[in-house]
Design an enzyme around this catalytic site. Structure first.
Site, PDB file in Angstrom:
ATOM      1  N   CYS A 155      10.937   1.977   7.716  1.00 59.43           N
ATOM      2  CA  CYS A 155      10.219   3.241   7.960  1.00 59.43           C
ATOM      3  C   CYS A 155       8.997   2.861   8.780  1.00 59.43           C
ATOM      4  CB  CYS A 155       9.844   3.907   6.646  1.00 59.43           C
ATOM      5  SG  CYS A 155      11.276   4.333   5.607  1.00 59.43           S
TER       6      CYS A 155
ATOM      7  N   GLY B 119       3.684   1.901  13.175  1.00 60.67           N
ATOM      8  CA  GLY B 119       3.933   0.607  13.803  1.00 60.67           C
ATOM      9  C   GLY B 119       2.948  -0.500  13.475  1.00 60.67           C
TER      10      GLY B 119
ATOM     11  N   ASP C 130       8.460   0.371   3.455  1.00 61.39           N
ATOM     12  CA  ASP C 130       7.207   1.053   3.146  1.00 61.39           C
ATOM     13  C   ASP C 130       7.605   2.516   3.008  1.00 61.39           C
ATOM     14  OD1 ASP C 130       4.673   2.002   2.855  1.00 61.39           O
ATOM     15  OD2 ASP C 130       3.936   1.357   4.806  1.00 61.39           O
TER      16      ASP C 130
ATOM     17  N   CYS D 115       2.041   3.756  -0.718  1.00 59.08           N
ATOM     18  CA  CYS D 115       0.604   4.003  -0.822  1.00 59.08           C
ATOM     19  C   CYS D 115       0.386   5.039  -1.927  1.00 59.08           C
ATOM     20  CB  CYS D 115      -0.012   4.439   0.512  1.00 59.08           C
ATOM     21  SG  CYS D 115       0.693   5.932   1.217  1.00 59.08           S
TER      22      CYS D 115
END
Length: 200
Positions: free
Chosen positions: A20, A24, A88, A141
């Site tokens: 994912c 970048g 992620d 996160c």
């Protein structure tokens, strides 16, 4: 989030999937540290994937790019396994509440149910792309246990060839088979990491 490069720790020249990848930053960090990595940057959104291209171009790094749903292997994976996979995962973003408090206003209970299901689907699909002896790093996160330690434990329970790899205190507090950092600790956002290795 940049600590994922240390947590993933691919060997020199490894074949790596950033599943994912947008926008970048993590792919760029991995390639800046080791330009010999053979990295595939994957993202479901073509526009967001273009941001990954721009990020890598800006730092002078090169990779392969593909726009596809990481969980739909038939749409993008040609069968060559990866030495290291970074997931992620899409999440509630509750770990960035310190910087973006409006996150809490935009989350509903049904959002979490959908996100947990999506994370599990991505974990199960991407595990198939990891070579025997390879690793998958699951990161969010988020500070919610359903997305983090419970998600990691459920994955291990249904995946007999997966083993949790220990991560040290640089990545936060013990949280089941992973590590959890809380918002504000050492001036950082909340983040969860779990590293899995595949039996060879």
């Amino acid at each position: 989030a940049q600590q994922v490069a240390d947590a993933l720790a691919p060997a020199p020249g490894a074949r790596v999937l950033d599943a994912c990848a947008a926008p970048g930053g993590k792919a760029a960090h991995l390639l800046e540290r080791d330009p010999s990595l053979r990295l595939l940057a994957l993202d479901v959104d073509v526009r967001r994937l273009n941001r990954v291209r721009e990020t890598l171009r800006r730092v002078g790094a090169s990779a392969e790019f593909r726009a596809a749903d990481a969980g739909d292997l038939a749409s993008w994976w040609e069968g060559e396994p990866f030495d290291a996979v970074l997931l992620d995962a899409p999440c509630s973003a509750t770990g960035i509440v310190r910087r973006q408090p409006d996150v809490l206003l935009h989350r509903r209970p049904e959002d979490l149910v959908a996100l947990v299901a999506l994370q599990a689907r991505l974990l199960d699909a991407l595990w198939k792309t990891v070579r025997p002896g390879g690793v998958l790093l699951y990161a969010t996160c988020s500070i919610l246990k359903d997305e983090n330690e419970r998600q990691a434990s459920a994955f291990l329970a249904r995946t007999p060839d997966a083993r949790a790899e220990p991560l040290d205190a640089r990545y936060g507090h013990d949280a089941g088979s992973g590590r959890q950092r809380l918002p504000g600790e050492q001036g950082m956002d909340g983040f969860f990491y779990a590293r899995f290795s595949k039996a060879s």
